[in-house]
Design an enzyme around this catalytic site. Structure first.
Site, mmCIF file in Angstrom:
data_model
loop_
_atom_site.group_PDB
_atom_site.id
_atom_site.type_symbol
_atom_site.label_atom_id
_atom_site.label_comp_id
_atom_site.label_asym_id
_atom_site.label_seq_id
_atom_site.Cartn_x
_atom_site.Cartn_y
_atom_site.Cartn_z
ATOM 1 N N GLU A 113 -20.529 88.357 16.888
ATOM 2 C CA GLU A 113 -20.893 87.562 15.710
ATOM 3 C C GLU A 113 -19.664 86.991 15.019
ATOM 4 O O GLU A 113 -19.676 85.841 14.556
ATOM 5 C CB GLU A 113 -21.710 88.404 14.719
ATOM 6 N N CYS B 227 -23.311 94.808 13.093
ATOM 7 C CA CYS B 227 -22.724 95.954 12.402
ATOM 8 C C CYS B 227 -22.448 95.561 10.947
ATOM 9 O O CYS B 227 -22.549 94.392 10.583
ATOM 10 C CB CYS B 227 -21.442 96.379 13.116
ATOM 11 N N CYS C 51 -19.958 92.628 10.612
ATOM 12 C CA CYS C 51 -20.552 91.345 10.998
ATOM 13 C C CYS C 51 -21.630 90.919 10.013
ATOM 14 O O CYS C 51 -21.754 89.734 9.693
ATOM 15 C CB CYS C 51 -21.113 91.423 12.416
ATOM 16 N N HIS D 240 -15.908 91.066 17.308
ATOM 17 C CA HIS D 240 -17.294 91.266 17.734
ATOM 18 C C HIS D 240 -17.912 89.905 18.017
ATOM 19 O O HIS D 240 -17.415 88.868 17.568
ATOM 20 C CB HIS D 240 -18.081 91.969 16.637
#
Length: 148
Positions: free
Chosen positions: A45, A71, A74, A43
């Site tokens: 991040e 999420c 993250c 992801h």
């Protein structure tokens, strides 16, 4: 946020994040979601944290600005990294409402349940006028492809 959006636009899954210095606002690093390459942990991040580590950037001196609410995966990584501030555009609840798959657990819920370091400052809805269109388009594409 405009720089995070630029990173997002470069990705198949339009999620982007940048690391911004707390003293002056200079962007130290940026990343996009690259999970389509087979690493589902990639992801924006997570990629940003990896990039910062590779460059030796001191995370405690920076805020993370993300196009969407981090999420739970993250969020945990940001907490473990000791990032003092997180700003995001589109909320996870908005992504869910649009039909973009999410784990229904907010960043702040993860942070509240954490005993890792101090809780970061959080800014929600930052320039959602720039980020919401990314996910509205993603939702249209998602529905058109049958949700795959």
């Amino acid at each position: 946020m405009p720089e995070a959006v630029a990173w997002a636009r470069a990705a198949r899954w339009p999620f982007g994040a940048v690391l911004v210095a707390l003293d002056g606002g200079a962007v130290a690093a940026g990343a996009a979601n690259s999970a389509e390459d087979g690493d589902m942990t990639a992801h924006a991040e997570m990629n940003l944290l990896r990039e910062a580590a590779a460059r030796g950037v001191r995370l405690r001196d920076h805020a993370v600005v993300s196009t969407a609410e981090p999420c739970p995966m993250c969020a945990g990584a940001l907490l473990w990294a000791g990032v003092p501030a997180v700003a995001f555009g589109t909320a996870g609840a908005r992504l869910t409402a649009l039909g973009v798959p999410q784990i229904d657990l907010s960043f702040e819920s993860v942070a509240r349940r954490s005993s890792v370091g101090p809780r970061p400052a959080v800014a929600r809805g930052v320039r959602a006028d720039l980020t919401d269109p990314l996910y509205e388009e993603l939702a249209r594409l998602w529905r058109g492809a049958g949700g795959s």
